[in-house]
Design a protein around this motif. Structure first.
Motif, PDB file in Angstrom:
ATOM      1  N   LEU A   9     -17.881 -27.407  45.160  1.00 17.53           N
ATOM      2  CA  LEU A   9     -18.670 -26.279  44.640  1.00 17.53           C
ATOM      3  C   LEU A   9     -18.013 -25.003  45.154  1.00 17.53           C
ATOM      4  O   LEU A   9     -17.919 -24.792  46.363  1.00 17.53           O
ATOM      5  CB  LEU A   9     -20.112 -26.345  45.162  1.00 17.53           C
ATOM      6  CG  LEU A   9     -21.123 -27.121  44.326  1.00 17.53           C
ATOM      7  CD1 LEU A   9     -20.658 -28.542  44.079  1.00 17.53           C
ATOM      8  CD2 LEU A   9     -22.491 -27.123  44.998  1.00 17.53           C
ATOM      9  N   CYS A  10     -17.537 -24.175  44.236  1.00 18.84           N
ATOM     10  CA  CYS A  10     -16.800 -22.968  44.613  1.00 18.84           C
ATOM     11  C   CYS A  10     -17.662 -21.748  44.295  1.00 18.84           C
ATOM     12  O   CYS A  10     -18.459 -21.761  43.357  1.00 18.84           O
ATOM     13  CB  CYS A  10     -15.497 -22.933  43.831  1.00 18.84           C
ATOM     14  SG  CYS A  10     -14.487 -21.474  44.111  1.00 18.84           S
ATOM     15  N   HIS A  11     -17.466 -20.686  45.070  1.00 16.59           N
ATOM     16  CA  HIS A  11     -18.205 -19.449  44.831  1.00 16.59           C
ATOM     17  C   HIS A  11     -17.994 -18.905  43.428  1.00 16.59           C
ATOM     18  O   HIS A  11     -18.872 -18.269  42.865  1.00 16.59           O
ATOM     19  CB  HIS A  11     -17.794 -18.391  45.861  1.00 16.59           C
ATOM     20  CG  HIS A  11     -18.881 -18.110  46.843  1.00 16.59           C
ATOM     21  ND1 HIS A  11     -18.874 -18.602  48.122  1.00 16.59           N
ATOM     22  CD2 HIS A  11     -20.027 -17.406  46.710  1.00 16.59           C
ATOM     23  CE1 HIS A  11     -19.970 -18.214  48.738  1.00 16.59           C
ATOM     24  NE2 HIS A  11     -20.680 -17.483  47.915  1.00 16.59           N
ATOM     25  N   SER A  12     -16.804 -19.146  42.868  1.00 17.01           N
ATOM     26  CA  SER A  12     -16.531 -18.618  41.530  1.00 17.01           C
ATOM     27  C   SER A  12     -17.484 -19.215  40.498  1.00 17.01           C
ATOM     28  O   SER A  12     -17.926 -18.528  39.578  1.00 17.01           O
ATOM     29  CB  SER A  12     -15.098 -18.910  41.108  1.00 17.01           C
ATOM     30  OG  SER A  12     -14.228 -18.619  42.152  1.00 17.01           O
ATOM     31  N   ASP A  13     -17.805 -20.506  40.632  1.00 16.51           N
ATOM     32  CA  ASP A  13     -18.781 -21.109  39.707  1.00 16.51           C
ATOM     33  C   ASP A  13     -20.093 -20.332  39.776  1.00 16.51           C
ATOM     34  O   ASP A  13     -20.720 -20.043  38.757  1.00 16.51           O
ATOM     35  CB  ASP A  13     -19.050 -22.571  40.083  1.00 16.51           C
ATOM     36  CG  ASP A  13     -17.818 -23.452  39.972  1.00 16.51           C
ATOM     37  OD1 ASP A  13     -17.252 -23.543  38.873  1.00 16.51           O
ATOM     38  OD2 ASP A  13     -17.421 -24.047  40.993  1.00 16.51           O
TER      39      ASP A  13
ATOM     40  N   GLY B  39      -7.571 -28.034  45.368  1.00 14.55           N
ATOM     41  CA  GLY B  39      -7.527 -27.602  43.973  1.00 14.55           C
ATOM     42  C   GLY B  39      -7.920 -26.162  43.728  1.00 14.55           C
ATOM     43  O   GLY B  39      -7.573 -25.589  42.699  1.00 14.55           O
ATOM     44  N   CYS B  40      -8.669 -25.546  44.661  1.00 18.15           N
ATOM     45  CA  CYS B  40      -8.964 -24.121  44.489  1.00 18.15           C
ATOM     46  C   CYS B  40      -9.003 -23.396  45.826  1.00 18.15           C
ATOM     47  O   CYS B  40      -8.109 -22.621  46.141  1.00 18.15           O
ATOM     48  CB  CYS B  40     -10.274 -23.891  43.724  1.00 18.15           C
ATOM     49  SG  CYS B  40     -10.665 -22.125  43.583  1.00 18.15           S
ATOM     50  N   GLY B  41     -10.044 -23.630  46.622  1.00 18.86           N
ATOM     51  CA  GLY B  41     -10.279 -22.812  47.815  1.00 18.86           C
ATOM     52  C   GLY B  41      -9.129 -22.807  48.817  1.00 18.86           C
ATOM     53  O   GLY B  41      -8.717 -21.747  49.303  1.00 18.86           O
TER      54      GLY B  41
ATOM     55  N   GLY C 192     -17.226 -26.024  36.972  1.00 17.91           N
ATOM     56  CA  GLY C 192     -16.469 -26.800  37.959  1.00 17.91           C
ATOM     57  C   GLY C 192     -14.975 -26.679  37.726  1.00 17.91           C
ATOM     58  O   GLY C 192     -14.505 -26.756  36.584  1.00 17.91           O
ATOM     59  N   HIS C 193     -14.222 -26.423  38.812  1.00 16.00           N
ATOM     60  CA  HIS C 193     -12.780 -26.219  38.644  1.00 16.00           C
ATOM     61  C   HIS C 193     -11.994 -26.628  39.885  1.00 16.00           C
ATOM     62  O   HIS C 193     -10.852 -26.236  40.035  1.00 16.00           O
ATOM     63  CB  HIS C 193     -12.516 -24.747  38.323  1.00 16.00           C
ATOM     64  CG  HIS C 193     -12.968 -23.834  39.420  1.00 16.00           C
ATOM     65  ND1 HIS C 193     -14.274 -23.451  39.579  1.00 16.00           N
ATOM     66  CD2 HIS C 193     -12.292 -23.293  40.453  1.00 16.00           C
ATOM     67  CE1 HIS C 193     -14.376 -22.688  40.644  1.00 16.00           C
ATOM     68  NE2 HIS C 193     -13.191 -22.579  41.203  1.00 16.00           N
ATOM     69  N   GLU C 194     -12.631 -27.378  40.798  1.00 19.48           N
ATOM     70  CA  GLU C 194     -11.954 -27.758  42.049  1.00 19.48           C
ATOM     71  C   GLU C 194     -12.128 -29.265  42.207  1.00 19.48           C
ATOM     72  O   GLU C 194     -13.178 -29.705  42.682  1.00 19.48           O
ATOM     73  CB  GLU C 194     -12.619 -26.988  43.206  1.00 19.48           C
ATOM     74  CG  GLU C 194     -11.968 -27.217  44.537  1.00 19.48           C
ATOM     75  CD  GLU C 194     -12.652 -26.424  45.649  1.00 19.48           C
ATOM     76  OE1 GLU C 194     -12.190 -25.318  45.965  1.00 19.48           O
ATOM     77  OE2 GLU C 194     -13.631 -26.928  46.222  1.00 19.48           O
TER      78      GLU C 194
HETATM   79 ZN   LIG Z   1     -12.684 -21.736  42.979  1.00 17.04          ZN
END
Ligand SMILES: [Zn+2]
Ligand SMILES: [Zn+2]
Length: 362
Positions: A37-41, A163-165, A58-60
């Motif tokens: 769960l990323c802040h961008s979501d 994958g993201c953070g 979702g992207h990570e």
């Molecule tokens: Zn992210």
């Protein structure tokens, strides 16, 4: 398959049955094992940034390849992969000059008009694929340019964070700012991204790493990740405190929240010739103000997109650093949750208390 859908902005996520098409040429079907769960979501759920709805967010994520479309030779079923939103066309000026994260022809790897949508509802109506990934779902159907193959020894829940953070924080230090050994660094905001900027600075050999946050628990974590000094911004002015500690300012500062005021502070705490890198997503429509004459001392203010990554090169390196014990990821996973608990996960994120919740799909 089950997936978490954003129907309206702002809005919570609704778990629904969503259909995935079969992989066409260049595409890969992946079984999602873990999704962070990323802040961008959250920014999109809160309507701070526009998103076409309905969309599976979702992207990570990380998972296992189940099937490949025509012409795909990079991966085969059974391979472990990390997905990345910096999907690249491979042919634009940015891609050809090694800046794949700035690719400006991502439409080239999307489905063409007339082809069925990758994601749809049971009635056939299309559902948007968030950042060409849509990780909050049991499976992903993505272009092969949106993934990197990794060592099977790598645990997939921690791989997902890369994958993201992790890549965003480390890449801002290694790729965007190119922090060198011995230099002075300040990081504003010690959530998932900021902690990775802190450990990136440690791995890069920075001499002094000053972590700034308003939550004492996050500052403690920053020390574990390599901060040499911490500043509680709820008690003191962080700009004055950094200038005091460094006798004039830091050479590199990183903003890892996405706040106008913090971005300004990042610039204001630099020494002459220093560089402030804004990693956080400043809300649409907000402007950052700096004191014009400061530019005469060659201070720089720049942005970083996804850590200026070359993810097919960078992510396997980060996996190696983890497997060698030099990159901390275990500590970043603060909760493992089920897809049904996704809204609770975001509610916890809003309290500012948690580093990262990861959805596990088995
Ligand atoms: Zn992210
Ligand atoms: Zn491109």
């Amino acid at each position: 398959m089950r997936a978490a859908v954003l129907e309206t902005q702002p809005g919570e996520l609704i778990i629904q049955d969503i259909r995935l098409d079969k992989p066409l040429a260049g595409e890969v079907l992946v079984r999602t094992v873990a999704a962070g769960l990323c802040h961008s979501d959250l920014h999109f759920m809160e309507n701070k940034w526009p998103a076409p709805c309905p969309a599976v967010l979702g992207h990570e994520s990380a998972g296992v390849v189940e099937a490949v479309g025509e012409g795909v030779t990079y991966v085969q079923p059974g391979d472990h992969v990390i997905t990345c939103l910096s999907a690249y066309c491979g042919g634009c000026d940015y891609c050809l000059t090694g800046r794949l994260h700035l690719c400006n022809n991502r439409a080239a790897i999307d489905r063409k008009p007339g082809e069925p949508p990758r994601l749809s509802r049971p009635d056939g109506s299309p559902v948007n694929q968030f950042f060409r990934l849509s990780s909050f779902a049991e499976q992903l159907l993505v272009h092969e340019h949106a993934m990197v193959k990794i060592d099977k020894d790598m645990p997939l829940d921690r791989a997902a964070l890369i994958g993201c953070g992790v890549t965003t924080g480390l890449g801002a230090v290694f790729r965007t700012a190119r922090v060198e050994a011995g230099s002075t660094v300040a990081v504003i905001g010690c959530g998932g991204i900021g902690l990775n900027a802190v450990q990136g600075a440690r791995i890069a050999g920075a001499g002094r790493i000053i972590a700034i946050d308003m939550h004492p628990a996050k500052l403690e974590m920053a020390e574990e990740f390599g901060a040499t000094d911490v500043i509680d911004a709820s008690k003191v002015d962080p700009v004055a405190a950094v200038k005091e500690l460094t006798k004039g300012g830091v050479e590199y500062s990183f903003e890892a929240i996405g706040l106008k005021s913090a971005a300004q502070q990042a610039f204001n705490m630099l020494c002459a010739g220093g560089q402030a890198t804004v990693i956080g997503m400043i809300p649409m429509g907000e402007n950052i103000e700096i004191h014009g004459p400061d530019l005469l001392s060659e201070k720089k203010l720049t942005g970083s997109n996804m850590g200026s990554n070359r993810f097919r090169v960078d992510m396997p390196r980060y996996v190696d650093l983890y497997l060698q014990g030099r990159l901390k990821l275990d500590e970043l996973v603060s909760a493992r949750i089920k897809l049904d608990q996704i809204n609770e996960g975001f509610a916890t994120m809003k309290t500012g208390a948690v580093a990262r919740s990861v959805i596990m799909f088995d």
